[in-house]
Design a protein around this motif. Structure first.
Motif, PDB file in Angstrom:
ATOM      1  N   LYS A  11     -37.088  39.677 -55.291  1.00 29.53           N
ATOM      2  CA  LYS A  11     -37.227  40.049 -53.876  1.00 29.53           C
ATOM      3  C   LYS A  11     -35.966  39.696 -53.099  1.00 29.53           C
ATOM      4  N   GLN A  12     -35.429  38.508 -53.341  1.00 30.22           N
ATOM      5  CA  GLN A  12     -34.241  38.080 -52.602  1.00 30.22           C
ATOM      6  C   GLN A  12     -33.004  38.870 -53.016  1.00 30.22           C
ATOM      7  N   VAL A  13     -32.906  39.234 -54.279  1.00 28.49           N
ATOM      8  CA  VAL A  13     -31.791  40.069 -54.722  1.00 28.49           C
ATOM      9  C   VAL A  13     -31.914  41.471 -54.124  1.00 28.49           C
ATOM     10  N   LEU A  14     -33.137  42.002 -54.059  1.00 28.69           N
ATOM     11  CA  LEU A  14     -33.327  43.319 -53.464  1.00 28.69           C
ATOM     12  C   LEU A  14     -32.991  43.294 -51.969  1.00 28.69           C
ATOM     13  N   GLN A  15     -33.326  42.213 -51.300  1.00 26.87           N
ATOM     14  CA  GLN A  15     -32.962  42.075 -49.884  1.00 26.87           C
ATOM     15  C   GLN A  15     -31.441  42.131 -49.719  1.00 26.87           C
ATOM     16  N   ALA A  16     -30.723  41.478 -50.643  1.00 26.69           N
ATOM     17  CA  ALA A  16     -29.262  41.512 -50.584  1.00 26.69           C
ATOM     18  C   ALA A  16     -28.738  42.924 -50.843  1.00 26.69           C
ATOM     19  N   CYS A  17     -29.379  43.651 -51.757  1.00 27.55           N
ATOM     20  CA  CYS A  17     -28.989  45.038 -52.022  1.00 27.55           C
ATOM     21  C   CYS A  17     -29.150  45.897 -50.775  1.00 27.55           C
ATOM     22  N   PHE A  18     -30.298  45.771 -50.101  1.00 28.41           N
ATOM     23  CA  PHE A  18     -30.549  46.570 -48.902  1.00 28.41           C
ATOM     24  C   PHE A  18     -29.607  46.175 -47.772  1.00 28.41           C
ATOM     25  N   ALA A  19     -29.304  44.889 -47.661  1.00 27.01           N
ATOM     26  CA  ALA A  19     -28.375  44.447 -46.626  1.00 27.01           C
ATOM     27  C   ALA A  19     -26.977  45.022 -46.847  1.00 27.01           C
ATOM     28  N   ALA A  20     -26.654  45.302 -48.125  1.00 30.35           N
ATOM     29  CA  ALA A  20     -25.339  45.866 -48.462  1.00 30.35           C
ATOM     30  C   ALA A  20     -25.315  47.382 -48.372  1.00 30.35           C
ATOM     31  N   GLY A  21     -26.436  48.004 -48.014  1.00 32.55           N
ATOM     32  CA  GLY A  21     -26.458  49.443 -47.817  1.00 32.55           C
ATOM     33  C   GLY A  21     -27.236  50.235 -48.848  1.00 32.55           C
ATOM     34  N   CYS A  22     -27.799  49.561 -49.838  1.00 33.42           N
ATOM     35  CA  CYS A  22     -28.617  50.237 -50.849  1.00 33.42           C
ATOM     36  C   CYS A  22     -29.886  50.803 -50.208  1.00 33.42           C
ATOM     37  N   ARG A  23     -30.381  51.919 -50.734  1.00 33.98           N
ATOM     38  CA  ARG A  23     -31.602  52.505 -50.203  1.00 33.98           C
ATOM     39  C   ARG A  23     -32.469  53.055 -51.339  1.00 33.98           C
ATOM     40  N   ASP A  24     -33.738  53.306 -51.024  1.00 32.17           N
ATOM     41  CA  ASP A  24     -34.670  53.899 -51.975  1.00 32.17           C
ATOM     42  C   ASP A  24     -34.232  55.344 -52.247  1.00 32.17           C
ATOM     43  N   GLY A  25     -34.098  55.694 -53.528  1.00 32.58           N
ATOM     44  CA  GLY A  25     -33.658  57.038 -53.878  1.00 32.58           C
ATOM     45  C   GLY A  25     -34.673  58.109 -53.589  1.00 32.58           C
ATOM     46  N   VAL A  26     -35.954  57.745 -53.486  1.00 35.68           N
ATOM     47  CA  VAL A  26     -37.008  58.723 -53.208  1.00 35.68           C
ATOM     48  C   VAL A  26     -37.305  58.787 -51.712  1.00 35.68           C
ATOM     49  N   LYS A  27     -37.344  57.606 -51.067  1.00 34.01           N
ATOM     50  CA  LYS A  27     -37.611  57.534 -49.627  1.00 34.01           C
ATOM     51  C   LYS A  27     -36.511  56.709 -48.962  1.00 34.01           C
ATOM     52  N   PRO A  28     -35.363  57.317 -48.652  1.00 35.91           N
ATOM     53  CA  PRO A  28     -34.227  56.568 -48.107  1.00 35.91           C
ATOM     54  C   PRO A  28     -34.541  55.831 -46.811  1.00 35.91           C
ATOM     55  N   GLU A  29     -35.542  56.315 -46.087  1.00 35.42           N
ATOM     56  CA  GLU A  29     -35.879  55.690 -44.801  1.00 35.42           C
ATOM     57  C   GLU A  29     -36.687  54.410 -44.970  1.00 35.42           C
ATOM     58  N   ALA A  30     -37.233  54.189 -46.168  1.00 34.30           N
ATOM     59  CA  ALA A  30     -38.102  53.028 -46.393  1.00 34.30           C
ATOM     60  C   ALA A  30     -37.273  51.758 -46.602  1.00 34.30           C
ATOM     61  N   ASP A  31     -37.840  50.643 -46.220  1.00 30.36           N
ATOM     62  CA  ASP A  31     -37.180  49.347 -46.386  1.00 30.36           C
ATOM     63  C   ASP A  31     -37.836  48.599 -47.547  1.00 30.36           C
ATOM     64  N   MET A  32     -37.007  47.967 -48.376  1.00 28.82           N
ATOM     65  CA  MET A  32     -37.503  47.139 -49.480  1.00 28.82           C
ATOM     66  C   MET A  32     -38.471  47.905 -50.375  1.00 28.82           C
ATOM     67  N   SER A  33     -38.023  49.059 -50.833  1.00 31.53           N
ATOM     68  CA  SER A  33     -38.850  49.850 -51.732  1.00 31.53           C
ATOM     69  C   SER A  33     -37.975  50.426 -52.848  1.00 31.53           C
ATOM     70  N   VAL A  34     -38.628  50.817 -53.928  1.00 34.30           N
ATOM     71  CA  VAL A  34     -37.948  51.392 -55.090  1.00 34.30           C
ATOM     72  C   VAL A  34     -38.752  52.599 -55.551  1.00 34.30           C
TER      73      VAL A  34
END
Length: 594
Positions: A547-570
């Protein structure tokens, strides 16, 4: 050359009558399982059984007798261990007393017999696959070498691991790997194919094996090494037992178990201890990661024995390169999707905690996300600071041997060569973009994302040329490694003809979500490392870490490939729901007390 027998019972009768003679059994009974044998006083049996469990790649335990039992149970009911091996070695107090043709006058009712898997069992499979077996061709024993690798000590049992060697043509290495992978009870895939100088003591010469006979290694061949049951002999010699009896190296006990029976591993009555539990766990893990929430026909892309074999490859490796990054969000400045980087870091964490070195390999488009993710991961697991590095793969800036070349393939191979020269002995791709037949890289919707992708495919292909194990993890057919099931992708995946990756791998993990596949690999590696839930718990994929690594990914600009608008999702699913549930499911498989 050993005489060939159609039935093991005929061979054993010939041995007992003294007709066969004190010679190796390689090729003597094609298609049947052969076994190393160790016989010792019952008071030492518990420690030796645990030694086999801890060192199962070299000592895959097939059967343990009761004290005084002469037959081999389900391996061969009509056998007599006192006279069914061509030659025995007898040791007293660690000293070699002699080589004998039977042990009728030595065997006592207090003795326990251990039957351990042998690589002679897969030699027929190598031959069928078109890989010549040199020791059979030359009519001699296989070459065996004492390595510089220490076994895990249990009680008085310790020593160096022993390997057997068979020369294989460079372009046949992947064939040899595939042919032997299913034979997990006979050491499975090669332990080492890269450079024997990294495995054997510096003073060891291939022409002078520690056991067996030297065989010819020709100019277009490399020595391939498999774990060897003679490791047991090294262990019992070091234990200085009052008495211990082993088979003479190369002179095996030939069982009544046919080689095809090795494929029904999960219900095989001959499995013992850690091997059985590990296989059961990995079967359950494989089932769990194939759940297909996106409806991508993942089950149609799944091949048998892939997770088991891949976990074995990771278990054997010391330095693993992991590549990831699927820049499917092509219009964003940071195009990286959340499936891939998280799984790569989770797998890296487990491998580092298991004592491995890890190099993460990404292209420039994915560096921002992976840099942030690794920084957070190192804060959570300090061991990653020393054992896990991040390397940018950029063929555009590479120095090829022909530095004036504008050929990107030449430059990409040069970068790949530099990476492999670090001592990498396994390469894993987790949700990594793979090239299609058109030469382009496609999203699932067939959008071209070439502008964000470097040709890391060449790292895979060069690794395969060098005999370095390659593992692909994907969930859609357009990921690196999916070329192994190219025809299936074309048949079962929408737009498969257009998007399918054409680069294959040695072992393919098809999962409902690629992060799940990486977590499955991590859990499987733990299953092979320990059968103790207490030891396994801190090594397994961890919800808080991910969870904490994914938070760092999203903070760096990573997004869900299926739902780019969603937060903390894969892949369109919230991390705190489906993904946490899957991690918990994988952990429960290994932590269940049974």
């Amino acid at each position: 050359m050993s005489a060939k027998y159609a039935l093991p019972s005929k061979l054993r009768a010939s041995v007992a009558a003294g007709v066969y003679g004190m010679k190796p059994t390689s090729g003597a009974c094609p298609g049947y399982l052969q076994a190393n044998v160790v016989i010792m006083p019952s008071s030492y049996a518990q420690d030796f059984e645990e030694f086999c469990k801890r060192n199962y790649r070299a000592c895959p335990l097939l059967y343990k007798s009761t004290p005084g039992q002469l037959h081999a149970g389900p391996l061969a009911q009509d056998s007599d261990i006192r006279q069914n091996i061509p030659a025995y070695e007898v040791f007293r107090n660690g000293k070699h007393e002699g080589r004998v043709g039977n042990i009728k006058d030595i065997f006592t009712q207090d003795m326990v017999t251990f039957y351990v898997g042998c690589s002679f069992s897969f030699e027929q499979a190598l031959t069928r696959a078109g890989v010549p077996v040199r020791n059979i061709e030359q009519g001699c024993n296989v070459s065996m070498y004492r390595t510089s690798r220490d076994c895990d000590q249990v009680g008085p049992f310790k020593g160096k691991m022993v390997v057997s060697m068979r020369p294989v043509k460079k372009d046949h290495i992947s064939t040899a790997v595939s042919a032997t992978a299913p034979y997990v009870l006979a050491h499975g895939v090669p332990f080492h194919t890269v450079d024997h100088r990294l495995l054997l003591p510096k003073t060891t010469r291939l022409e002078t094996p520690d056991y067996g006979d030297a065989v010819d290694v020709r100019g277009d061949e490399v020595p391939c090494f498999w774990c060897c049951g003679v490791t047991c002999l090294e262990a019992v010699k070091s234990a200085n037992l009052p008495i211990v009896i082993t088979h003479s190296p190369g002179c095996m006990f030939v069982t009544d178990v046919k080689e095809e029976d090795l494929f029904s591993i999960s219900d095989s009555p001959i499995l013992m201890g850690a091997t059985q539990r590990a296989m059961q766990h990995i079967n359950s893990i494989e089932y769990a990661i194939k759940e297909d929430p996106g409806g991508r026909n993942v089950n149609a892309l799944t091949l048998p024995n892939q997770l088991w074999s891949a976990c074995h490859a990771l278990h054997s490796a010391t330095h693993i390169a992991i590549t990831t990054g699927f820049p499917c969000l092509v219009t964003r400045s940071i195009p990286t999707e959340s499936d891939g980087p998280l799984g790569a870091l989770s797998l890296a964490r487990t491998l580092v905690l298991l004592g491995k070195q890890v190099t993460l390999v990404v292209d420039p488009a994915n560096m921002a996300v992976m840099t942030a993710a690794l920084q957070r991961a190192r804060e959570l697991v300090p061991a990653l600071a020393d054992k896990c590095s991040l390397v940018e793969f950029n063929a555009d800036n590479a120095d090829a041997s022909d530095s004036s070349s504008d050929d990107q393939t030449t430059r990409a191979r040069a970068v790949s060569e530099q990476l492999l020269s670090r001592g990498v002995d396994a390469v894993v791709a987790v949700e990594r973009a793979g090239v299609a037949s058109s030469g382009h890289y496609h999203t699932m919707r067939a959008a071209v994302m070439d502008q964000h992708v470097q040709p890391i495919d060449h790292l895979f292909t060069l690794a395969q040329e060098r005999g370095v194990a390659t593992i692909g993890v994907g969930d859609g057919g357009n990921e690196l490694g999916m070329g192994k099931v190219l025809d299936l992708v074309k048949e079962h995946v929408p737009r498969g003809e257009e998007i399918a990756c054409v680069v294959g791998c040695d072992y393919l993990i098809s999962a409902g979500v690629s992060n799940w596949g990486a977590d499955g690999l991590a859990a499987g590696a733990v299953a092979l490392a320990t059968s103790n839930p207490t030891e396994a718990e801190p090594l397994l994929p961890d919800v808080s870490f991910e969870k904490q690594v994914l938070q760092a990914c999203f903070a760096a600009g990573c997004r869900d490939g299926v739902k780019p608008e969603a937060d903390m999702s894969v892949d369109g699913m919230a991390f705190d729901a489906e993904h946490v549930a899957k991690i918990d499911e994988l952990r429960a498989i290994l932590l269940a007390q049974n």
